[in-house]
Design a protein around this motif. Structure first.
Motif, short mmCIF file in Angstrom:
data_model
loop_
_atom_site.label_atom_id
_atom_site.label_comp_id
_atom_site.label_asym_id
_atom_site.label_seq_id
_atom_site.Cartn_x
_atom_site.Cartn_y
_atom_site.Cartn_z
N LYS A 25 -6.52 27.05 0.89
CA LYS A 25 -5.70 25.70 -0.03
C LYS A 25 -6.74 25.90 -1.47
O LYS A 25 -5.25 25.58 -2.55
N ALA A 26 -7.54 26.80 -1.44
CA ALA A 26 -7.52 27.43 -3.49
C ALA A 26 -5.78 28.44 -3.82
O ALA A 26 -5.74 27.94 -4.92
N GLU A 27 -5.80 29.31 -3.05
CA GLU A 27 -4.55 29.53 -3.49
C GLU A 27 -3.58 28.29 -4.16
O GLU A 27 -2.88 28.75 -4.69
N ILE A 28 -3.15 27.15 -3.28
CA ILE A 28 -2.10 26.10 -2.97
C ILE A 28 -2.34 25.88 -4.34
O ILE A 28 -1.50 25.50 -4.90
N GLU A 29 -3.72 25.74 -4.32
CA GLU A 29 -4.03 24.88 -5.62
C GLU A 29 -4.05 25.88 -7.35
O GLU A 29 -3.66 25.19 -7.94
N ASN A 34 -1.71 25.89 -12.02
CA ASN A 34 -0.47 27.44 -12.81
C ASN A 34 0.95 26.89 -13.37
O ASN A 34 1.08 26.84 -14.76
N GLU A 35 1.88 26.32 -12.56
CA GLU A 35 2.87 25.84 -12.51
C GLU A 35 2.97 24.16 -13.42
O GLU A 35 3.84 24.27 -14.39
N GLU A 59 -8.73 30.76 -12.11
CA GLU A 59 -8.89 31.38 -10.59
C GLU A 59 -9.13 30.43 -9.32
O GLU A 59 -9.82 29.82 -10.11
N VAL A 60 -8.59 31.58 -8.22
CA VAL A 60 -8.52 31.11 -7.28
C VAL A 60 -9.67 30.80 -6.75
O VAL A 60 -10.46 29.53 -6.18
N LYS A 156 -4.14 14.16 3.97
CA LYS A 156 -2.61 14.53 4.42
C LYS A 156 -2.26 15.43 3.22
O LYS A 156 -1.08 16.58 3.35
N ASN A 157 -2.55 14.24 2.05
CA ASN A 157 -0.92 14.04 0.90
C ASN A 157 -1.62 15.83 0.42
O ASN A 157 -0.93 16.13 -0.42
N PHE A 158 -2.68 16.27 0.49
CA PHE A 158 -2.80 17.81 -0.22
C PHE A 158 -1.97 18.49 -0.21
O PHE A 158 -1.01 19.55 -0.67
N TYR A 159 -1.16 18.48 1.82
CA TYR A 159 -0.32 19.83 1.78
C TYR A 159 0.92 19.24 1.14
O TYR A 159 2.46 19.90 1.19
N LYS A 160 0.99 18.18 -0.21
CA LYS A 160 2.25 17.98 -1.07
C LYS A 160 2.18 18.90 -1.86
O LYS A 160 3.43 19.70 -1.56
N LEU A 161 1.66 19.66 -1.72
CA LEU A 161 1.38 21.10 -2.89
C LEU A 161 1.94 21.97 -2.03
O LEU A 161 2.20 22.84 -2.96
N GLN A 162 1.60 21.72 -1.31
CA GLN A 162 2.38 23.16 -0.78
C GLN A 162 3.90 23.54 -0.34
O GLN A 162 4.74 24.29 0.11
#
Length: 199
Positions: A25-29, A34-35, A59-60, A156-162
């Motif tokens: 999850k930290a990698e996704i964020e 960065n974007e 940093e992750v 579940k809306n966290f996964y929007k970032l993926q």
């Protein structure tokens, strides 16, 4: 699912896999922040703002550590090029694990980089910034508004970032909201400057 977990070594395997979830999850964020930074950076400079601090999102591991704390926010600050009576205007975007969404903020720092309370000037600033729908924080140290992206770290809306398409939608909403504040401040800098000289 329970029957599956009770077979063979499945429970142990799943438990081991679950330990990697915070890192994933930290990698996704990390990718998202960065974007977002890249997307905002190209346009906010036109209105007198520059990145001052990407606290915790560079940093992750910093992201992962922040998410272990319910109230520790991930945030990016942009400061305005003009100083008002040695005070610095700052705007940015933030989110803590306990927050209901990303939020945009406006705050003031003095020459010693201490937050200046808005209690004495709150009414005047609110009048000047009403069109932006900014609210006063409980401690009256900043003005803020939620971004309306339906994001929350623990739902579940966290996964929007993926998802690339949905991530771009979230980034656009945040960027547009931040730019609206930046433009408004830049266009009203003389009036806002008069208000801030009273601090």
């Amino acid at each position: 699912m329970k029957e599956f977990l009770l077979k063979n070594n499945n429970l142990k395997i799943v438990e081991e896999l679950s330990k990697s979830i915070p890192e994933a999850k930290a990698e996704i964020e990390f990718k998202f922040w960065n974007e977002l930074k890249e997307e905002i950076g190209g346009s906010i400079g036109e209105y007198g703002f520059s990145l001052d601090n990407d606290q915790g999102v560079s940093e992750v591991n910093k992201i992962k550590n922040a998410r272990n704390n319910k109230w520790s926010p991930l945030e990016m600050y942009y400061v305005y090029e003009d100083y008002f009576n040695e005070n610095v205007l700052s705007i940015g975007v933030a989110n803590a694990k306990a927050d209901e969404d990303f939020y945009l903020f406006f705050q003031i720092f003095d020459k010693d980089v201490q937050e200046v309370g808005l209690k004495n000037i709150e009414e005047e600033l609110l009048k000047k910034l009403t069109t932006l729908s900014l609210k006063t924080s409980s401690g009256a140290t900043n003005l803020y508004k939620y971004c309306d992206t339906d994001f929350q770290y623990e739902n579940k809306n966290f996964y929007k970032l993926q998802d690339e398409g949905k991530r771009k939608e979230v980034i656009k909403k945040i960027k547009d909201g931040l730019l609206e504040i930046a433009v408004h401040i830049d266009e009203n800098r003389s009036e806002i400057g008069k208000i801030l000289k009273g601090i």
